[in-house]
Design a protein around this motif. Structure first.
Motif, mmCIF file in Angstrom:
data_model
loop_
_atom_site.group_PDB
_atom_site.id
_atom_site.type_symbol
_atom_site.label_atom_id
_atom_site.label_comp_id
_atom_site.label_asym_id
_atom_site.label_seq_id
_atom_site.Cartn_x
_atom_site.Cartn_y
_atom_site.Cartn_z
ATOM 1 N N ASP A 84 43.819 30.608 42.187
ATOM 2 C CA ASP A 84 43.650 29.281 40.905
ATOM 3 C C ASP A 84 42.554 30.245 39.848
ATOM 4 N N ALA A 85 41.505 31.204 40.869
ATOM 5 C CA ALA A 85 40.988 31.036 39.415
ATOM 6 C C ALA A 85 40.621 32.874 39.358
ATOM 7 N N SER A 86 41.907 33.466 40.398
ATOM 8 C CA SER A 86 42.130 34.939 39.763
ATOM 9 C C SER A 86 43.154 35.369 39.072
ATOM 10 N N LEU A 87 44.499 34.275 39.338
ATOM 11 C CA LEU A 87 45.614 34.295 39.517
ATOM 12 C C LEU A 87 46.138 34.398 40.048
ATOM 13 N N LEU A 88 45.538 35.078 41.093
ATOM 14 C CA LEU A 88 46.791 35.737 42.423
ATOM 15 C C LEU A 88 47.478 34.932 43.097
ATOM 16 N N PRO A 89 48.866 35.659 43.593
ATOM 17 C CA PRO A 89 49.218 34.159 44.622
ATOM 18 C C PRO A 89 47.995 34.311 46.428
ATOM 19 N N ASP A 90 48.523 32.878 46.534
ATOM 20 C CA ASP A 90 47.816 33.303 47.810
ATOM 21 C C ASP A 90 48.187 34.050 48.718
ATOM 22 N N ARG A 91 49.189 34.681 48.891
ATOM 23 C CA ARG A 91 49.279 35.400 49.933
ATOM 24 C C ARG A 91 49.076 36.629 49.578
ATOM 25 N N THR A 92 48.716 37.182 48.355
ATOM 26 C CA THR A 92 47.432 38.499 48.100
ATOM 27 C C THR A 92 45.954 38.084 48.146
ATOM 28 N N VAL A 93 45.524 36.581 47.627
ATOM 29 C CA VAL A 93 44.410 36.253 47.967
ATOM 30 C C VAL A 93 44.181 36.561 49.280
ATOM 31 N N ARG A 94 45.263 36.452 50.523
ATOM 32 C CA ARG A 94 44.174 36.266 52.063
ATOM 33 C C ARG A 94 44.814 36.964 52.459
ATOM 34 N N ARG A 132 31.160 50.143 49.897
ATOM 35 C CA ARG A 132 31.823 49.295 50.777
ATOM 36 C C ARG A 132 33.062 49.227 49.994
ATOM 37 N N LEU A 133 32.781 48.294 49.053
ATOM 38 C CA LEU A 133 34.373 47.443 47.998
ATOM 39 C C LEU A 133 34.509 48.408 47.248
ATOM 40 N N ARG A 134 34.449 50.305 47.407
ATOM 41 C CA ARG A 134 34.843 51.384 46.121
ATOM 42 C C ARG A 134 36.136 51.786 47.095
ATOM 43 N N ASP A 135 36.832 51.718 48.395
ATOM 44 C CA ASP A 135 37.643 51.968 49.473
ATOM 45 C C ASP A 135 38.923 50.280 49.165
ATOM 46 N N LEU A 136 38.898 49.885 49.083
ATOM 47 C CA LEU A 136 39.346 48.465 48.819
ATOM 48 C C LEU A 136 40.790 48.067 47.812
ATOM 49 N N PRO A 137 41.409 47.423 47.807
ATOM 50 C CA PRO A 137 42.370 47.315 47.188
ATOM 51 C C PRO A 137 41.877 46.741 45.839
ATOM 52 N N PRO A 138 42.202 46.624 44.385
ATOM 53 C CA PRO A 138 42.075 45.895 43.186
ATOM 54 C C PRO A 138 42.279 44.659 43.808
ATOM 55 N N SER A 139 42.814 44.363 44.741
ATOM 56 C CA SER A 139 42.814 42.744 44.534
ATOM 57 C C SER A 139 41.642 42.017 44.888
ATOM 58 N N ALA A 140 41.120 43.264 46.210
ATOM 59 C CA ALA A 140 39.624 42.629 46.441
ATOM 60 C C ALA A 140 38.649 42.918 45.924
ATOM 61 N N LYS A 141 38.409 43.521 44.981
ATOM 62 C CA LYS A 141 37.770 43.800 44.018
ATOM 63 C C LYS A 141 37.478 42.512 43.514
ATOM 64 N N LEU A 142 38.862 42.455 42.469
ATOM 65 C CA LEU A 142 39.031 40.675 42.497
ATOM 66 C C LEU A 142 38.579 39.848 42.858
ATOM 67 N N VAL A 143 38.957 39.599 43.767
ATOM 68 C CA VAL A 143 38.420 38.799 44.546
ATOM 69 C C VAL A 143 37.256 38.218 44.758
ATOM 70 N N ALA A 144 36.570 39.847 45.200
ATOM 71 C CA ALA A 144 34.909 39.388 45.307
ATOM 72 C C ALA A 144 33.824 39.140 44.063
ATOM 73 N N LYS A 145 34.318 39.513 42.506
ATOM 74 C CA LYS A 145 34.071 39.272 41.139
ATOM 75 C C LYS A 145 34.049 37.825 41.243
ATOM 76 N N VAL A 146 35.529 37.364 41.803
ATOM 77 C CA VAL A 146 35.206 35.593 41.411
ATOM 78 C C VAL A 146 33.981 35.397 42.008
#
Length: 89
Positions: A49-59, A21-35
């Motif tokens: 803060d932990a992923s170094l991604l912008p708030d909007r991208t994390v949302r 299920r994770l495979r087809d998601l964007p890289p930002s989602a994979k990074l958030v899942a890993k964090v």
């Protein structure tokens, strides 16, 4: 003396269904899942803060992960105004 099975120690990433299920998601989602695998539960701000991604991208990543059933949320015990996120098991 009790023993802990490998299944008890397994993270959601260890299951083939989770990874598929994770495979087809964007890289930002994979990074958030890993964090979240390493540091859950975290608020959206803590994830940014932990992923170094912008708030909007994390949302966006959290929305995609929740829609896929890979992440769940609950209200924080320390601050009921915030939600914290963790991987679904």
């Amino acid at each position: 003396m009790s023993t802990i099975s490998d299944e008890t120690l397994a993270t959601p990433f260890a299951t083939e269904e989770f990874r598929e299920r994770l495979r087809d998601l964007p890289p930002s989602a994979k990074l958030v899942a890993k964090v979240l695998e390493d540091e859950a539960p975290l608020s959206q701000g803590q994830l940014a803060d932990a992923s170094l991604l912008p708030d909007r991208t994390v949302r966006y990543a959290l929305n995609r992960l929740e829609d896929s059933g890979l992440v769940e949320s609950r209200y924080s015990f320390t601050d009921a105004r915030k939600q914290v996120y963790f991987l679904s098991t």
